[in-house]
Design a protein around this motif. Structure first.
Motif, PDB file in Angstrom:
ATOM      1  N   HIS A   1       0.813  -1.216   0.000  1.00 14.53           N
ATOM      2  CA  HIS A   1       0.000   0.000   0.000  1.00 14.53           C
ATOM      3  C   HIS A   1       0.845   1.264   0.000  1.00 14.53           C
ATOM      4  O   HIS A   1       0.339   2.342  -0.276  1.00 14.53           O
ATOM      5  CB  HIS A   1      -0.925   0.004   1.225  1.00 14.53           C
ATOM      6  CG  HIS A   1      -1.638  -1.297   1.405  1.00 14.53           C
ATOM      7  ND1 HIS A   1      -2.486  -1.816   0.466  1.00 14.53           N
ATOM      8  CD2 HIS A   1      -1.612  -2.212   2.419  1.00 14.53           C
ATOM      9  CE1 HIS A   1      -2.965  -2.977   0.872  1.00 14.53           C
ATOM     10  NE2 HIS A   1      -2.440  -3.257   2.061  1.00 14.53           N
TER      11      HIS A   1
ATOM     12  N   LEU B   1       2.988   0.113   7.845  1.00 14.13           N
ATOM     13  CA  LEU B   1       2.752   0.305   6.408  1.00 14.13           C
ATOM     14  C   LEU B   1       4.007   0.752   5.659  1.00 14.13           C
ATOM     15  O   LEU B   1       3.931   1.144   4.506  1.00 14.13           O
ATOM     16  CB  LEU B   1       1.628   1.324   6.148  1.00 14.13           C
ATOM     17  CG  LEU B   1       0.213   0.842   6.419  1.00 14.13           C
ATOM     18  CD1 LEU B   1      -0.787   1.923   6.012  1.00 14.13           C
ATOM     19  CD2 LEU B   1      -0.088  -0.450   5.676  1.00 14.13           C
TER      20      LEU B   1
ATOM     21  N   LEU C   1      -0.719   8.125   2.814  1.00 12.62           N
ATOM     22  CA  LEU C   1      -2.016   7.985   3.474  1.00 12.62           C
ATOM     23  C   LEU C   1      -2.653   9.358   3.669  1.00 12.62           C
ATOM     24  O   LEU C   1      -1.962  10.353   3.966  1.00 12.62           O
ATOM     25  CB  LEU C   1      -1.856   7.298   4.819  1.00 12.62           C
ATOM     26  CG  LEU C   1      -1.445   5.819   4.796  1.00 12.62           C
ATOM     27  CD1 LEU C   1      -1.353   5.291   6.221  1.00 12.62           C
ATOM     28  CD2 LEU C   1      -2.428   4.997   4.001  1.00 12.62           C
TER      29      LEU C   1
ATOM     30  N   GLN D   1      -6.854   8.941   7.763  1.00 13.05           N
ATOM     31  CA  GLN D   1      -6.559   7.518   7.964  1.00 13.05           C
ATOM     32  C   GLN D   1      -5.585   7.288   9.112  1.00 13.05           C
ATOM     33  O   GLN D   1      -5.280   6.144   9.440  1.00 13.05           O
ATOM     34  CB  GLN D   1      -5.969   6.909   6.687  1.00 13.05           C
ATOM     35  CG  GLN D   1      -6.962   6.822   5.538  1.00 13.05           C
ATOM     36  CD  GLN D   1      -6.309   6.206   4.324  1.00 13.05           C
ATOM     37  OE1 GLN D   1      -5.709   6.920   3.496  1.00 13.05           O
ATOM     38  NE2 GLN D   1      -6.434   4.899   4.200  1.00 13.05           N
TER      39      GLN D   1
ATOM     40  N   ASN E   1      -5.969   1.199   7.122  1.00 13.30           N
ATOM     41  CA  ASN E   1      -5.780   0.935   5.688  1.00 13.30           C
ATOM     42  C   ASN E   1      -6.449  -0.398   5.410  1.00 13.30           C
ATOM     43  O   ASN E   1      -7.622  -0.568   5.760  1.00 13.30           O
ATOM     44  CB  ASN E   1      -4.292   0.938   5.338  1.00 13.30           C
ATOM     45  CG  ASN E   1      -4.051   0.936   3.839  1.00 13.30           C
ATOM     46  OD1 ASN E   1      -3.715  -0.104   3.296  1.00 13.30           O
ATOM     47  ND2 ASN E   1      -4.238   2.074   3.185  1.00 13.30           N
TER      48      ASN E   1
ATOM     49  N   THR F   1     -12.354  -1.165   4.418  1.00 14.41           N
ATOM     50  CA  THR F   1     -11.022  -0.648   4.126  1.00 14.41           C
ATOM     51  C   THR F   1     -11.027   0.635   3.339  1.00 14.41           C
ATOM     52  O   THR F   1      -9.977   1.158   3.018  1.00 14.41           O
ATOM     53  CB  THR F   1     -10.222  -1.689   3.335  1.00 14.41           C
ATOM     54  OG1 THR F   1     -10.906  -1.937   2.103  1.00 14.41           O
ATOM     55  CG2 THR F   1     -10.091  -2.973   4.120  1.00 14.41           C
TER      56      THR F   1
ATOM     57  N   ALA G   1      -4.619   5.641  -0.427  1.00 14.90           N
ATOM     58  CA  ALA G   1      -3.829   4.431  -0.311  1.00 14.90           C
ATOM     59  C   ALA G   1      -4.658   3.197  -0.580  1.00 14.90           C
ATOM     60  O   ALA G   1      -4.123   2.146  -0.716  1.00 14.90           O
ATOM     61  CB  ALA G   1      -3.199   4.336   1.072  1.00 14.90           C
TER      62      ALA G   1
END
Length: 815
Positions: free
Chosen positions: A457, A487, A682, A686, A748, A810, A815
């Motif tokens: 991601h 992430l 992101l 988020q 995410n 999600t 992202a």
């Protein structure tokens, strides 16, 4: 008495010519009745002393009586005599003279004997010269032709006469073109005219010769010639010496072909290329067509199958004309020869097969009738089949055919073909063994490289890996995409120095080490420091255990960590080329990062650099073979690289293709790894972050904040589990740390909970006893999450835990 004049013709070089010789005349009783001045000069007697006296009393030494009287008897019997006899001069000395005696009949029927004498050495020389001339025309194996200034033949010897198949006397007035074909006649006559014009002799000039009565048989002759002229310089013509050197020419040509074969066969370690080289050497100098059929197992680099039923693969075909290939099986065709075929007999017996006249050979019975008819129409008439044997193993056969050359194959041709096959077989087996080792090395290399790059991601990924040309051997280049906590993602490109299976194995060990170090969430510079120590240890171990193996001399590596939460990238490199960075607006840059030493030098520090990467930026990592593939100047390579990256809006696959097209040849000499990443970030909604003081109420506050945030994200069904995770992590931070703690939630495709504190104490799972009041927190977290872990930073540590989200939950963000 006057000496009579001879009635026979005289040569000016004849020592018995009347004007040059010592002459005398004897009557039928042996008395001297004539004495010349030459005789007086030779023997010292004046005419007054000898005339009327018996020659026997005057000139004969008693010791020589038997010899002289035998000559006299032969002379009387034959009416003449020639030879060397001893006589006595006026001083009593015995000397040998050449003597020619002829009977002369006077008008009154009296017989007198005319004697012509000369010193023996002159006579012997003259006779030698006459014998040489006579031998040249009658017995010499070398052709001799005397030609007039207009190049018509005046006289030829018997060797020349055999060329035309006529008696020697028939050639007078003929020309060379009457028995030699036009193209060869033009060649020889041009040389003879040059001799006539310049006077420069022609010496041992070799040329082809085709006779009119057998124009298809090719001979080779050596021609020498010189101009003839008289004492006044008048040109009388040219004398030509012709020698048949066909056997010598062919022997020399065979030797040249062997030398050529040694230079041309086996130039590569490629089985098919070596087979083609064998066919190309054989055609057209030895055969009109050549085919090379190898066992299928050999073409794959495997051990040769020695079973009689093993199939063969047509690996190479070479012909002097385009008509042959349609008759032959094409390259790549797999076949089994029937037992009666020459190729099958050759393979079974491991011996060459010579079929000088195919018309009477059983070889035809093994072919399709339609193909037999086409082969016969083509005129194929002779065949050689030779096995390809190396190190006691049969690898295949080579077949040689003739149809344009009229002469059939001979034993000498078979010997030459065997030499070709022997040299080619060793080269083919070397190529097979190399292919076998190369395939093993490539298989090892492929097993050590990532087959698929995981989707992530934080970045969009595309990659290319181009192995080196097979002659260079496998390399130690590698790349990796390693997911990290929070992430983040690690991008790795490295290059082990050297080629071969050792380089590939070392690459695999380093790649494994990088994965292990990445899982520890170490910063890039620390990862490289640990890798440097590992390369040092590997080199020391190898030096101590294996003296004959290539030593590990180092590697280069670039390690980058992209963080989509903060939009930043941290990098460190160990002697590796810097990455290319392309901003969303298309600006290409090669940042000047601290280079760092290559891995394996030991003791030198590495330095990490961190900068911001806006969303949509390109980060392109590569190995040095990309810029040096064409051995071009570095600046030129960088300019081409910039051009290929100048349009970042294209798909990553298109960008990688543009880089390949601009910078890489079809078969690079070094392995090349290319890793292109487009950054993602992101969205603010988020990520949620709170700093909590080190107070007993921190856990409760953390649970309340987490529950509220999950409600805002629509994740109320995960609130209970998440509150428990957050509570345990904050409680541990309060218990083991002295400063505030930071709580961060990231949404995410997973829900990530992170708690950071100032303590460096490492948490660990343990089995709590039933009576213990604590020690169950991390155990509960491990049971409730997909994965969890710890990463260390310069001012403390972060404990993180991930929970998977349902696909419907999600959404949100770029992202």
């Amino acid at each position: 008495m006057d000496t009579p004049v001879a009635t026979f013709s005289e040569s000016p070089d004849d020592p018995f010519a009347v004007r040059r010789s010592a002459s005398a005349v004897l009557d039928d009783t042996g008395r001297v009745v004539g004495w010349s001045e030459g005789a007086e000069a030779l023997l010292g007697y004046s005419p007054e002393e000898v005339l009327g006296r018996a020659a026997r009393d005057l000139l004969l030494d008693p010791r020589d009586e038997d010899v002289v009287m035998a000559a006299v008897a032969a002379c009387v019997s034959a009416g003449g005599w020639f030879g060397v006899i001893p006589v006595r001069d006026r001083g009593g000395e015995r000397i040998e003279v050449g003597c020619r005696a002829r009977a002369v009949v006077r008008p009154d029927s009296r017989v007198e004997w005319f004697l012509a004498s000369a010193p023996a050495e002159q006579v012997i020389q003259w006779e030698t010269d006459r014998s040489v001339l006579d031998g040249m025309f009658r017995r010499s194996p070398i052709g001799l032709a005397v030609l007039a200034p207009d190049l018509s033949l005046l006289r030829v010897n018997r060797a020349i006469a055999r060329f035309g198949g006529l008696p020697a006397e028939y050639y007078r007035g003929m020309r060379t073109g009457d028995f030699v074909v036009d193209r060869d006649t033009a060649l020889v006559e041009s040389g003879l005219r040059r001799v006539l014009e310049t006077g420069e002799p022609l010496i041992f000039t070799e040329q082809p010769c085709h006779l009119r009565h057998d124009p298809h048989t090719e001979m080779f002759v050596s021609v020498s010639a010189f101009r003839m002229q008289d004492a006044s310089g008048r040109i009388l013509g040219v004398t030509e010496l012709v020698e048949d050197v066909t056997d010598r020419y062919r022997a020399r040509r065979r030797l040249a072909l062997l030398n050529e074969a040694g230079a041309r066969i086996g130039t590569t370690l490629d089985v098919e290329a070596t087979a083609r080289e064998l066919a190309e050497v054989a055609v057209p100098d030895l055969a009109d067509c050549a085919s090379v059929d190898l066992l299928e197992s050999v073409t794959r680099g495997e051990e040769p199958d020695q079973e009689p039923s093993a199939s063969l693969c047509r690996t190479a075909v070479r012909s002097v004309s385009p008509e042959a290939p349609p008759v032959m099986f094409p390259v790549g065709h797999t076949m089994h020869f029937p037992p009666e075929a020459p190729q099958a007999r050759c393979l079974a017996e491991r011996r060459p097969v010579l079929e000088p006249v195919l018309e009477f050979s059983p070889a035809w019975s093994s072919l399709d009738p339609a193909k037999v008819e086409r082969v016969r129409e083509l005129g194929v008439h002779s065949l050689i089949v030779v096995p390809l044997v190396a190190r006691g193993l049969v690898l295949g056969v080579v077949s040689l055919w003739r149809w344009r050359r009229p002469e059939p194959f001979e034993e000498d041709d078979l010997t030459l073909a065997e030499e070709f096959a022997a040299r080619a077989a060793v080269s083919i087996d070397n190529a097979r063994r190399y292919t076998q080792q190369q395939q093993a090395a490539v298989a090892l290399q492929r097993s050590l490289l990532p087959r698929e790059v995981p989707e992530h991601h934080a970045v969009e990924i595309a990659r290319r890996y181009r192995p080196a040309d097979t002659t260079a051997g496998v390399g130690g280049d590698w790349f990796d995409v390693i997911p990290l906590s929070g992430l983040r993602v690690a991008l790795v490109v490295g290059d082990v120095v050297g080629h071969g299976i050792h380089a590939a194995a070392t690459m695999g060990r380093l790649r494994t080490a990088v994965h292990t170090l990445a899982n520890l969430d170490l910063p890039p510079d620390e990862v490289l420091s640990h890798l440097d120590d590992l390369v040092d240890r590997l080199a020391a171990e190898q030096e101590a255990t294996d003296e004959n193996s290539p030593q590990i001399v180092g590697a280069t590596c670039l390690y980058a960590v992209c963080d989509p939460v903060h939009g930043r990238c941290a990098l460190a490199r160990a002697g590796h080329p810097p990455p290319a960075v392309v901003t969303p607006d298309g600006r290409v840059d090669f940042p000047d990062l601290p280079a760092g030493p290559p891995l394996g030098l030991g003791g030198l520090p590495f330095e990490a650099t961190e900068w911001e990467l806006p969303e949509g930026s390109l980060l392109v990592l590569y190995t040095d073979g990309l810029l040096s593939a064409w051995r071009r100047d570095l600046d030129e390579g960088l300019a081409l690289f910039r051009g290929a990256l100048s349009d970042p809006a294209r798909s990553l696959e298109d960008i990688c293709k543009a880089v390949e097209d601009a910078l890489l040849p079809e078969s690079p000499r070094d392995d090349i790894a290319l890793l292109a990443a487009r950054t993602r970030c992101l969205a603010e909604h988020q990520v949620a972050t709170w700093e909590l003081p080190a107070e007993p109420t921190a856990a409760a506050e953390a649970r309340k904040l987490a529950a509220a945030q999950l409600h805002d994200w629509g994740l109320d069904d995960m609130a209970l589990t998440t509150e428990l995770i957050v509570s345990e992590l904050i409680t541990n931070a309060y218990r083991y740390s002295s400063g505030p703690a930071t709580l961060r939630l990231i949404r995410n495709h997973h829900l990530i909970c992170e708690v950071s504190d100032t303590s460096s104490t490492s948490p660990h799972l343990r089995h709590a006893a039933t009576t213990d009041e604590g020690g169950r927190g991390l155990f509960l977290i491990a049971q409730l999450t997909a994965r969890w872990g710890t990463r260390y930073v310069r001012n403390g540590k972060t404990i993180w835990a991930e929970q998977p989200l349902e696909p419907a939950s999600t959404g949100g963000g770029s992202a």
